[in-house]
Structure formats: structure tokens, C-alpha cells
Design an enzyme around this catalytic site. Structure first.
Site, PDB file in Angstrom:
ATOM      1  N   GLU A   1      -6.486   4.734   8.151  1.00  0.00           N
ATOM      2  CA  GLU A   1      -6.191   6.138   7.838  1.00  0.00           C
ATOM      3  C   GLU A   1      -7.401   6.799   7.177  1.00  0.00           C
ATOM      4  OE1 GLU A   1      -2.516   5.470   5.758  1.00  0.00           O
ATOM      5  OE2 GLU A   1      -1.534   4.940   7.638  1.00  0.00           O
TER       6      GLU A   1
ATOM      7  N   SER B   1       3.773  -2.297  10.222  1.00  0.00           N
ATOM      8  CA  SER B   1       5.233  -2.282  10.351  1.00  0.00           C
ATOM      9  C   SER B   1       5.888  -3.601   9.944  1.00  0.00           C
ATOM     10  CB  SER B   1       5.644  -1.874  11.782  1.00  0.00           C
ATOM     11  OG  SER B   1       5.214  -0.556  12.055  1.00  0.00           O
TER      12      SER B   1
ATOM     13  N   LYS C   1       0.048   4.229  -0.147  1.00  0.00           N
ATOM     14  CA  LYS C   1      -0.599   5.390   0.476  1.00  0.00           C
ATOM     15  C   LYS C   1      -0.436   6.612  -0.438  1.00  0.00           C
ATOM     16  CE  LYS C   1       0.535   3.365   4.896  1.00  0.00           C
ATOM     17  NZ  LYS C   1       0.447   3.527   6.334  1.00  0.00           N
TER      18      LYS C   1
ATOM     19  N   HIS D   1      -9.301   1.241   5.307  1.00  0.00           N
ATOM     20  CA  HIS D   1      -8.006   1.419   5.969  1.00  0.00           C
ATOM     21  C   HIS D   1      -8.188   2.392   7.138  1.00  0.00           C
ATOM     22  CE1 HIS D   1      -3.816   2.447   6.660  1.00  0.00           C
ATOM     23  NE2 HIS D   1      -3.480   1.394   5.923  1.00  0.00           N
TER      24      HIS D   1
ATOM     25  N   GLU E   1      -5.057  -4.952  10.909  1.00  0.00           N
ATOM     26  CA  GLU E   1      -4.006  -3.945  11.069  1.00  0.00           C
ATOM     27  C   GLU E   1      -4.232  -3.177  12.371  1.00  0.00           C
ATOM     28  OE1 GLU E   1      -2.216  -2.838   7.019  1.00  0.00           O
ATOM     29  OE2 GLU E   1      -3.913  -1.521   7.358  1.00  0.00           O
TER      30      GLU E   1
ATOM     31  N   GLY F   1       2.855   2.119  10.564  1.00  0.00           N
ATOM     32  CA  GLY F   1       3.805   3.211  10.346  1.00  0.00           C
ATOM     33  C   GLY F   1       4.572   3.624  11.583  1.00  0.00           C
TER      34      GLY F   1
ATOM     35  N   ASN G   1       0.866  -1.179   0.000  1.00  0.00           N
ATOM     36  CA  ASN G   1       0.000   0.000   0.000  1.00  0.00           C
ATOM     37  C   ASN G   1       0.902   1.229   0.000  1.00  0.00           C
ATOM     38  OD1 ASN G   1      -1.803   2.058   0.564  1.00  0.00           O
ATOM     39  ND2 ASN G   1      -2.145   1.446   2.688  1.00  0.00           N
TER      40      ASN G   1
HETATM   41  C1  PEP Z   1      -0.502   0.023   5.935  1.00  0.00           C
HETATM   42  O1  PEP Z   1      -0.446   1.090   5.367  1.00  0.00           O
HETATM   43  O2  PEP Z   1      -1.483  -0.685   5.733  1.00  0.00           O
HETATM   44  C2  PEP Z   1       0.596  -0.389   6.803  1.00  0.00           C
HETATM   45  C3  PEP Z   1       0.504  -1.525   7.414  1.00  0.00           C
HETATM   46  O3  PEP Z   1       1.657   0.476   6.911  1.00  0.00           O
HETATM   47  P1  PEP Z   1       3.121   0.142   7.530  1.00  0.00           P
HETATM   48  O4  PEP Z   1       3.563  -1.167   6.934  1.00  0.00           O
HETATM   49  O5  PEP Z   1       3.973   1.292   7.102  1.00  0.00           O
HETATM   50  O6  PEP Z   1       2.959   0.025   9.008  1.00  0.00           O
END
Ligand code: PEP
Length: 256
Positions: free
Chosen positions: A95, A214, A12, A93, A169, A175, A10
Site C-alpha cells: 500500500e 486475507s 493500517k 508494504h 504478501e 484485503g 497491521n
Molecule cells: C496487510 O495489511 O498486510 C494484510 C495482509 O491485510 P489483510 O490481512 O487485510 O489482507
């Protein structure tokens, strides 16, 4: 292959046309791991371009509108994603839930629209740190599963075809460099699997539950080997081939 792991990057709101070189490198690298299903979800302006550049990996959107077309300035429909060659879309998501106030009901409607357009769907769920610290993680995620996943005939068909996936998640792991403990991931994936089985019956076995938060080349092997983890949704570490391909390699059995 019944349980081909699914590794989805992803991007983003990152990347410019220069980043297409990374997509090409990821696509070339993915050809070495035929037992892994690899995909990228770039920002909308890059989606059509990226689609033209790759041959092996899947390509998807990071969001879609519930309607197929109309007066919705700034939005993109699932039908439009399908039209430019997207294979899937991520919905819900954290975010988007945070930045755009997306509710479970809205996420469910987006997922339904995506299925109608023939896209695969990854529905994201996950608890905040406060919810985990107060012992509510499983209840919060169960409610998100119940409210965000579509439940119509198209959803049951998609589940059976493996076109409906869930990404667990934990919000506090996205992140932050802070990855969830493998035991906690296993427990949550089992709880999600039970919830999916209650709704989708036998088809739930075809649904992939991905872990996200992460994930990187160092921790991927342990996470992907955990029972119930059938792939990863990767943010930061999906932006370059050097960071992303070790995660794909970790998902591979090594037998191509
Ligand atoms: C994500 O954007 O879904 C995500 C898991 O980000 P990251 O791997 O940077 O934590």
C-alpha cells in the site's frame, strides 16, 4: 525456541483511542500462547499509547523515514519510533509502494535506517495479479528481495539475530478475502528462502518469512502449518481480539 512463529497485526489507517481496549484484550490473550511471538503495528498516533497499555506483545510502526531527523514534514523517523518504545517497523508494504510510489531502493534505505535505530524490520514483498497471471511472480518477488533488503554488515547481524524478516504478501490477496493457495505460498516461500540464503548464508535460517493476505481464523492453521511459513502479517483480522486471537492460537503448538 528456535522457530517461534511471529504473528503481526497491521492496523493500517484504522483505530482510535477506543481501539486500545482491543489491544489490551489481544495482549491478555497472547499471554496464553507463550510459544508465539505476537505484535501489533498501529497507526502512529496510537503507537505510544498502545505501548503503555501492553506488556506481552511487541509494538511496531508501519513505516519510517530514511533520515533520523530533519525537514521532512509529516514523516516519522526510525529513531523516533525507537524512542517511544517501538520494537520493529514494517517497510515496503504494497500500500505504501502503491500510494507513495516507494521503490525498492527507498524501502532498502528505510530498512537500513530502522536497523541503525535498533528496530527489528519486516520487509514486505509480493506480486500483483497481472504479474502472477503472466508467470512473473517469482521473478518479481526475487527482484524485490534483491532490491529492498539491506545488505550491509548491520543487516547481516540483524539477520543472524532474527531481527530481519520478510513478509510475502501477494498484492491481490491483501484485503480482498482472496487467500493464496497453500501450494503457491510454499513455492514462493521456498524461492524467497533460497534468495535469502544466497545473500545471508547461514543467517537466512534465522530469518522469518511471513505470509500475508486475507489471513483469518479459518485459514490460518493451514497456512501456518505450511513448510517455510514462519508467521503471518495480518491486516483486517488484527483489528479485534475476537478475530486476531484465533490466528495466534493457530500458530501455537498448544503447549504454551
Ligand atoms: C496487510 O495489511 O498486510 C494484510 C495482509 O491485510 P489483510 O490481512 O487485510 O489482507
Amino acid at each position: 525456541m528456535a522457530h517461534r512463529p511471529y504473528i503481526v497485526g497491521n492496523w493500517k489507517m484504522n483505530g482510535s483511542r477506543a481501539a486500545l481496549a482491543e489491544a489490551r484484550a489481544i495482549d491478555r490473550g497472547a499471554q496464553r500462547y507463550k510459544d508465539v511471538s505476537v505484535a501489533l503495528a498501529p497507526p502512529f498516533p496510537l503507537l505510544g499509547l498502545l505501548r503503555e497499555e501492553v506488556t506481552t506483545i511487541g509494538v511496531g510502526g508501519q513505516d519510517c523515514h530514511t533520515a533520523a531527523k530533519g525537514a521532512h514534514t509529516g514523516d516519522v523517523s526510525a529513531a523516533m519510533l525507537a524512542d517511544i518504545g517501538a520494537d520493529f517497523v514494517i517497510v515496503g508494504h504494497s500500500e505504501r509502494r502503491r500510494d507513495h510510489g516507494e521503490t525498492d531502493a527507498l524501502v532498502q534505505a528505510k530498512a537500513q535506517a530502522a536497523l541503525v535505530s535498533g528496530l527489528g524490520v519486516i520487509v514486505c514483498v509480493g506480486e500483483t495479479l497481472a504479474e502472477r497471471d503472466t508467470g512473473q511472480a517469482e521473478a518479481v518477488v526475487a527482484a524485490q528481495i534483491d532490491g529492498s533488503l539491506p545488505d550491509d554488515a548491520a543487516a547481516h547481524d540483524a539477520a543472524l539475530l532474527g531481527r530481519l524478516s520478510v513478509a510475502y504478501e501477494p498484492v491481490w490477496a491483501i484485503g480482498t478475502g482472496r487467500v493464496a493457495a497453500v501450494d503457491d505460498v510454499v513455492a514462493m516461500h521456498a524461492a524467497i528462502g533460497a534468495r535469502l540464503a544466497a545473500r545471508f548464508g547461514d543467517a537466512a535460517a534465522k530469518m522469518r518469512i511471513l505470509y500475508g493476505g486475507s489471513v483469518n481464523g479459518d485459514n490460518a492453521a493451514a497456512l501456518l502449518a505450511a513448510p517455510g511459513v514462519r508467521g503471518a502479517l495480518v491486516g483486517g483480522a488484527s483489528l479485534t481480539a475476537d478475530a486476531f486471537l484465533p490466528i495466534v492460537a493457530a500458530a501455537s503448538s498448544g503447549e504454551g
